[in-house]
Design an enzyme around this catalytic site. Structure first.
Site, short mmCIF file in Angstrom:
data_model
loop_
_atom_site.label_atom_id
_atom_site.label_comp_id
_atom_site.label_asym_id
_atom_site.label_seq_id
_atom_site.Cartn_x
_atom_site.Cartn_y
_atom_site.Cartn_z
N LYS A 34 0.80 -1.21 0.00
CA LYS A 34 0.00 0.00 0.00
C LYS A 34 0.84 1.28 0.00
CE LYS A 34 -1.25 1.40 3.86
NZ LYS A 34 -1.81 1.59 5.20
N THR A 35 1.79 1.32 0.92
CA THR A 35 2.61 2.51 1.02
C THR A 35 3.40 2.73 -0.26
OG1 THR A 35 2.83 2.01 3.35
CG2 THR A 35 4.26 3.71 2.49
N ASP A 226 -4.63 8.33 3.68
CA ASP A 226 -4.17 6.98 4.02
C ASP A 226 -4.94 6.50 5.25
OD1 ASP A 226 -2.76 4.69 3.99
OD2 ASP A 226 -0.90 5.54 4.80
N GLU A 227 -5.00 5.20 5.47
CA GLU A 227 -5.72 4.63 6.62
C GLU A 227 -7.12 5.22 6.71
OE1 GLU A 227 -4.29 2.25 8.06
OE2 GLU A 227 -2.16 2.58 8.32
N GLN A 257 -8.82 -3.50 8.92
CA GLN A 257 -7.85 -2.97 9.87
C GLN A 257 -8.35 -1.72 10.58
OE1 GLN A 257 -3.61 -3.22 8.74
NE2 GLN A 257 -4.33 -3.91 6.73
N ARG A 609 1.38 -8.32 11.04
CA ARG A 609 2.66 -7.61 11.13
C ARG A 609 3.81 -8.58 10.87
NH1 ARG A 609 0.95 -3.75 9.48
NH2 ARG A 609 -0.99 -4.89 9.48
#
Length: 749
Positions: A34-35, A226-227, A257, A609
């Site tokens: 994503k980043t 983002d997020e 998330q 993670r």
DNA sequence: TCTTAAGCTGTTTTT
DNA sequence: CAGCTTAAGA
């Protein structure tokens, strides 16, 4: 150069990058790059579409994420990247409010109150309103107010909305609305905004000043969030308004998330985004590049149980990898030991670094046991979050000086420093001054400068001295750079001396912490990127910084943090500890089905993670608030498809009956189990005929009742001068030594 | 007004 | 347990 990157993307990633115009929603599964997509998208805009970086606004969740993205873009296209607007909602709009606040009647040097300041202010308001502070707890009231602000409900609306009032009425807290009103008035008088105000007031600004809104609409031709799953209504409306002209809004998120509902995040924002933008272009990134198949499947197996979610199928081409390892420990301390030992062994066997490991937990207090165990094995670690540096008392005290010098109306700062170090101005005087300011409706600073009219001579003199000191600080702050001014304030205020004279270990620590703050200021001043070197500028910079934003990651350490703060990070080996019912999932969160779903998402975040290996552990007993409690394995352990799990046999066999003696260095001792009590025993309702009695003739052997500890038997009485100590064995709490609370005792026989 | 010590109370996550 | 508030004495 950009072309290389484009060709390295998979088809959906490429689509996400190249669709630059119009509304776009990227649903990005965990570990789907994503980043990377986001950074390449921005680089692509600037490089290929020749968009001026000034016209791109990217809102991220943490400052750290923003900085990282900035660096990555810089690597792609060079220094030009620095000119994009990038930061958290709070920091970006605080910056804008610094310029536009006068339009709202606020000065540009307004103070930002952190939640400690907010709570303290609420506490004083509740006190002034003569309300019961056990009913109107600062935490509860603040979260209620915060919830309202996040939904853009002003106090005016609040006190007139029959539904909200009925709600408060039902909760037996009918006057929250009034507190809200007074709270806002006091914030305004203090020239202060709390975290939520930064967003609330931005909304007000855009609503009431179309010209200003238009200015920013024109400036930000491209808006990225983002997020997105973690935005609340207030944040959502800001972005929507900003993007209304150009419609180039790109949101990135993963509904699986979403873990910040308690902060007002509304998962509906992402679920309903399509309704707001009918011509929305949706891309799903479903390939996970981060984790092994076992890890991805484990995470999926939990999240699949949630009802409300967007359909997606996260998969990976990576190897199966190791099974998820489940560890069972006798106690929280042994859990720590097992984790530390495992890290030690894996590190040696596989030649890994400390930084390849992370220990994740649900609550900050769980870090204790882990720390202790790591320290014993000499493994370097670092804790992210928790009590942050800037929340420590000594730091807040010095910062309060800075704040008050910059903003003379900052009431919370004033209360902190007026009598610290001691200068003979007690609570009575402080209250008199605040009342005076309130009753005459004049600024606090005016009362302080005219203290003679409000206070008796001695106190007035002391206040006058204080005033002179602050004035001289102000001159220094105006003339010198932040570092010189801060050092001078620390010395002249007497704060540094006070700490220096405290030779206890904590005192030494505090002194060092203050030095560290001064170092940080020095660093700030020396950094050529910071143009404004004034103390005021420094304050603005750090008001919205969190602990994890500090770049101390140069050393090789194991990372300890809550699951919440782990979002966006990845580690080769991840330990999720405290997998116990009521802890994770948290008891407080188990109110409704929605809340359980959020806990599942939390587990999803935690497990994804991990890149190579995931460990889950739980303890059978755990200390909580000084009490040893029995624990049960988390329901999540049953929800995971068992084919992905292997139970760690080696360690689980060694555990039965082995408790460590309190502080003994010998480690394991096969002692009899310490008494295990349940938390419910803690609250005791005295029996109907309970009446605290005169206990002058209390003697060994008496049966007694205590309102809190319940029934018990006196073992012995000790007399030391005037003081008496009673050793009592309570049925539910075991042995207790009561020193003073005799008055609450009732002798039964 | 300051100091000391006992009592009380939280008990989730964070910008 | 730990941090904070309260109460009493200096």
């Amino acid at each position: 150069m950009i072309m290389d990157y484009l060709s390295s993307l998979n088809p959906p990633q490429k689509e996400a990058v190249e669709r630059t115009e119009g509304p776009v929603m990227i649903i990005a599964g965990a570990g789907s790059g994503k980043t990377r997509v986001l950074t390449i998208r921005i680089a692509h805009l600037i490089h290929a579409h020749k968009v001026d970086p000034f016209q791109i606004l990217s809102l991220t969740f943490t400052n750290k994420a923003a900085n990282e993205m900035k660096q990555r873009i810089e690597r792609l296209i060079g220094l030009e990247a620095r000119n994009t607007w990038m930061g958290t909602f709070h920091s970006v709009f605080a910056k804008i409010l610094r310029v536009e606040a006068p339009k709202l009647g606020y000065p540009g040097n307004f103070t930002i109150y952190d939640s400690d300041d907010s709570k303290s202010l609420i506490r004083s308001i509740v006190k002034e309103m003569r309300l019961d502070d056990k009913v109107y707890k600062a935490n509860t009231v603040l979260s209620r107010i915060s919830g309202a602000k996040n939904r853009l409900i002003s106090w005016e609306t609040y006190i007139n909305d029959p539904f909200i009032l009925a709600d408060d009425e039902a909760a037996m807290k009918p006057r929250v609305g009034e507190i809200y009103k007074n709270y806002q008035k006091r914030l305004f008088r203090s020239s202060a905004m709390d975290f939520d105000d930064l967003l609330f007031n931005t909304n007000v600004l855009f609503r009431d000043h179309p010209d200003i809104l238009n200015k920013y609409q024109q400036r930000f031709r491209y808006v990225m969030v983002d997020e997105f799953q973690d935005t609340n209504l207030s944040q959502y409306l800001i972005t929507k308004k900003l993007a209304a002209v150009h419609q180039n809004i790109c949101v990135v998120g993963d509904d699986a998330q979403s873990i910040y509902a308690f902060r007002g995040a509304d998962i509906q924002n992402i679920l309903n985004f399509e309704k707001d933008y009918p011509d929305l272009f949706v891309v799903k990134l479903e390939q996970n590049y981060r984790s092994t198949k076992n890890i991805v499947e484990t995470a999926n197996s939990i999240i699949a149980r949630n009802k409300s979610q967007l359909k997606k199928n996260v998969w990976t081409q990576n190897d199966n990898g190791d099974l998820i390892e489940l560890m069972k420990a006798a106690s929280d301390n042994e859990e720590g030991r097992m984790v530390a030992t495992t890290i030690f062994e894996e590190k040696n066997n596989k030649k890994l670094n400390n930084s390849d490991f992370a220990i994740l937990y649900r609550t900050n207090s769980q870090s204790r046991a882990m720390e202790e165990a790591l320290r014993k094995l000499g493994i370097a670690y670092r804790i992210v979050g928790g009590l942050s540096f800037y929340q420590r008392k000594e730091i807040k005290d010095l910062m309060a000086y800075f704040r008050f010098v910059v903003n003379h109306e900052d009431e919370e700062a004033f209360k902190r420093i007026i009598n610290y170090p001691k200068r003979g101005i007690g609570n009575t005087s402080v209250e008199k001054m605040m009342v005076a300011a309130y009753e005459h409706d004049i600024p606090l600073w005016e009362v302080i400068t005219n203290s003679k009219s409000f206070l008796p001579g001695r106190a007035a003199n002391a206040v006058e001295d204080f005033c002179t000191t602050i004035r001289s600080f102000k001159i220094e702050v105006e003339r010198k750079d932040a570092f010189e001014a801060a050092t001078s304030v620390a010395k002249q205020s007497g704060l540094l001396r006070e700490l220096y004279e405290d030779k206890t270990i904590e005192g030494l620590n505090r002194y060092e912490n203050v030095q560290e703050l001064l170092n940080a200021i020095k660093e700030y001043v020396d950094n050529p990127e910071n143009e404004d070197k004034s103390l005021g500028a420094f304050l603005q910079e750090i008001a919205l910084l969190t602990d994890e934003d500090q770049n101390k990651d140069s050393q090789d350490t194991v990372t300890l943090m809550t699951i919440h703060s782990s979002k966006g990070l990845e580690f080769k080996y991840v330990f999720v500890v405290g997998m116990e019912e009521d802890l994770f999932p948290s008891q407080m969160m188990m109110q409704s089905r929605e809340d359980l779903e959020e806990e599942r998402r939390l587990f999803y975040v935690a497990s994804t993670r991990a890149m190579d290996k995931l460990y889950l552990s739980y303890a059978l007993t755990r200390y909580r608030y000084g009490r040893l409690l029995n624990c049960e394995p988390s329901r999540f352990l049953e929800e995971i498809d068992p084919t992905f799990i292997k139970v760690n046999k080696k360690l689980s066999t060694s555990m039965s009956g082995s408790f460590r003696e309190s502080e003994g260095k010998s480690g394991f001792v096969g002692l009899k189990k310490p008494p295990v009590r349940n938390a419910t025993a803690r609250v005791h309702s005295p029996s109907p005929d309970f009446k605290p009695s005169n206990t002058n003739n209390l003697a060994a052997g008496n049966k007694v009742e205590h309102p809190k500890f319940g029934f018990g038997k006196v073992i012995s009485i000790e007399t030391e001068g005037v003081n008496r100590k009673a050793h009592i064995h309570f049925d539910h709490f075991g042995d207790k030594t009561l020193l003073l609370s005799f008055a609450k005792l009732h002798i039964i026989e």
